[in-house]
Design an enzyme around this catalytic site. Structure first.
Site, mmCIF file in Angstrom:
data_model
loop_
_atom_site.group_PDB
_atom_site.id
_atom_site.type_symbol
_atom_site.label_atom_id
_atom_site.label_comp_id
_atom_site.label_asym_id
_atom_site.label_seq_id
_atom_site.Cartn_x
_atom_site.Cartn_y
_atom_site.Cartn_z
ATOM 1 N N ASN A 116 0.835 -1.218 0.000
ATOM 2 C CA ASN A 116 0.000 0.000 0.000
ATOM 3 C C ASN A 116 0.861 1.256 0.000
ATOM 4 O O ASN A 116 0.745 2.124 0.855
ATOM 5 C CB ASN A 116 -0.954 0.000 1.200
ATOM 6 N N ASP A 122 -0.847 -6.062 12.229
ATOM 7 C CA ASP A 122 -1.475 -5.267 11.168
ATOM 8 C C ASP A 122 -1.074 -3.804 11.334
ATOM 9 O O ASP A 122 -1.900 -2.881 11.263
ATOM 10 C CB ASP A 122 -2.997 -5.428 11.180
#
Length: 417
Positions: free
Chosen positions: A96, A306
């Site tokens: 990302n 995460d």
């Protein structure tokens, strides 16, 4: 550089020294001796730390930094330093970035930026070009360049035929496909779990059904195509049940859950704190209990921080306008240890390597020294002073943690906080 770890308690069930307190001699990145007492050599640095415990190096399967494109959130160099001081010797880096990691050149860039770090960086390549979900990216070329898996971070593959083709194609080179579990048409414009809490707070909800429909679809596709599928960060009780059923069928399916989904519920949202705006959203206690049981039963293969740094301009705003994400590397061990205890926590932080086919030697003489160093005892509160990341968006601020991470030994180096 050579090191002598003094009075270290080994936590590694596969090691002959499991639960024994020993001295560990490390020379040129290799464990050369393990014994109850070893005299330091002239060229060895002696390391003595309070209640020192060592395990095989921890691995995080879902980490985001920022570079390239969002260096204000976190750079690769500093992010890897944060990972090392949080006890991780390896991290899988999400695609990302800007540009998206969807070519062999972009994979090579990431590996080049990390080549001098003690922490090994394993890039995840985007499954589709620019993570737009339309055309499949250069999977084979990225695999050759060093990508360990392929998926569009926090973006689900809405076209089932695209996922079908990816699963079929990746079998040619033993590739692992990731599929984020959210059906966008069901999720709509929701931002938190659709339940009693979302109604009370007046926030648009994402029903558990949005995740479960996607998981069920992906498992049907996997059963049809074969291949290897990994579903990252599941968050509902039904998802655990669906994956258990698929594993019983013998499908090559693995999954993870994020530590915040494993420990926190949507009750945290009462203060409209955007640090709790995460995706998948925090769910109910029923879901948390099912996730924890899924970890204990081995249905959930691994946990992940995460870790997603987000600059203050995107977090210190109204809840509706805030970006998703929380950091989690620094708090990972301490938060898990409060619930699961040291042996299970270490197991959860090391199991991911096998799914991604990354070698991790057991702790023994002549093995590679890839170690996490920590003290599992001592209770404290996680505060902003414990955050090492450039961004400070942690969902675990003011939460109780147990234990303390000292650092790592990896790639012939020792990194201590």
């Amino acid at each position: 550089m050579n090191f002598l770890l003094k009075a270290a308690t080994v936590i590694d069930p596969k090691s002959p020294f499991h639960k024994k307190t020993v001295d560990i001699q490390i020379e040129n990145g290799i464990v050369t001796d393990i014994n109850t007492s070893i005299k330091a050599k002239d060229n060895s640095k002696e390391i003595q730390l309070e209640n020192l415990h060592v395990s095989r190096g921890w691995f995080d399967s879902s980490v985001s930094f920022g570079e390239p494109g969002y260096e204000e959130r976190e750079t690769i160099e500093h992010g890897l330093e944060v990972a090392s001081k949080s006890g991780f010797t390896g991290i899988a880096l999400n695609p990302n970035t800007l540009p998206i990691t969807d070519t062999s050149a972009s994979v090579g860039f990431l590996k080049g930026k990390a080549q001098h770090s003690a922490v090994k960086l394993y890039p995840i390549g985007a499954l589709t070009v620019k993570s737009e979900g339309v055309d499949m990216a250069e999977l084979y070329d990225m695999k050759q360049a060093g990508a360990i898996a392929f998926g569009d971070y926090k973006k689900s593959i809405q076209n089932p035929n695209l996922l079908k083709i990816a699963l079929l194609y990746a079998q040619n080179f033993n590739g692992l496909v990731l599929s984020f579990p959210q059906e966008n048409h069901i999720a709509g414009k929701g931002m938190v779990n659709e339940e009693q809490q979302s109604t009370l707070l007046g926030l648009k909800g994402i029903p558990a059904l949005a995740e479960e429909l996607q998981v069920a679809r992906d498992l049907f596709l996997l059963e049809y195509t074969g291949g290897k599928l990994h579903i990252p960060t599941i968050s509902t009780a039904k998802s655990v049940a669906l994956i258990k059923e698929a594993k019983n069928k013998g499908l090559q399916i693995s999954c993870s859950t994020s530590i915040h989904n494993l420990l926190l519920t949507d009750a945290e949202l009462v203060r409209f704190d955007s640090n709790y705006k995460v995706l998948p959203p925090l769910r109910t206690k029923t879901d948390v209990d099912a996730l924890q049981q899924g970890v204990k039963d081995g249905i959930i293969d691994m946990v992940t921080s995460d870790h997603q740094p987000m600059d203050i301009e995107h977090k210190n705003v109204e809840f509706d306008n805030a970006k998703y994400g929380t950091i989690g590397l620094e708090s990972a061990f301490g938060t898990l240890n409060t619930i699961f205890g040291v042996e299970k926590t270490v197991s959860m932080l090391t199991k991911g390597r096998s799914v991604f086919e990354i070698e991790n030697d057991t702790i023994d003489i002549n093995s590679t020294a890839d170690l996490s160093l920590f003290n599992p005892e001592g209770n404290s509160t996680f505060t902003i002073d414990n955050i090492l990341s450039s961004s400070k968006n942690s969902a675990f601020l003011q939460k109780s943690v147990k234990g303390n991470v000292f650092g790592i030994v990896s790639d012939g180096k020792i990194i201590l906080k």
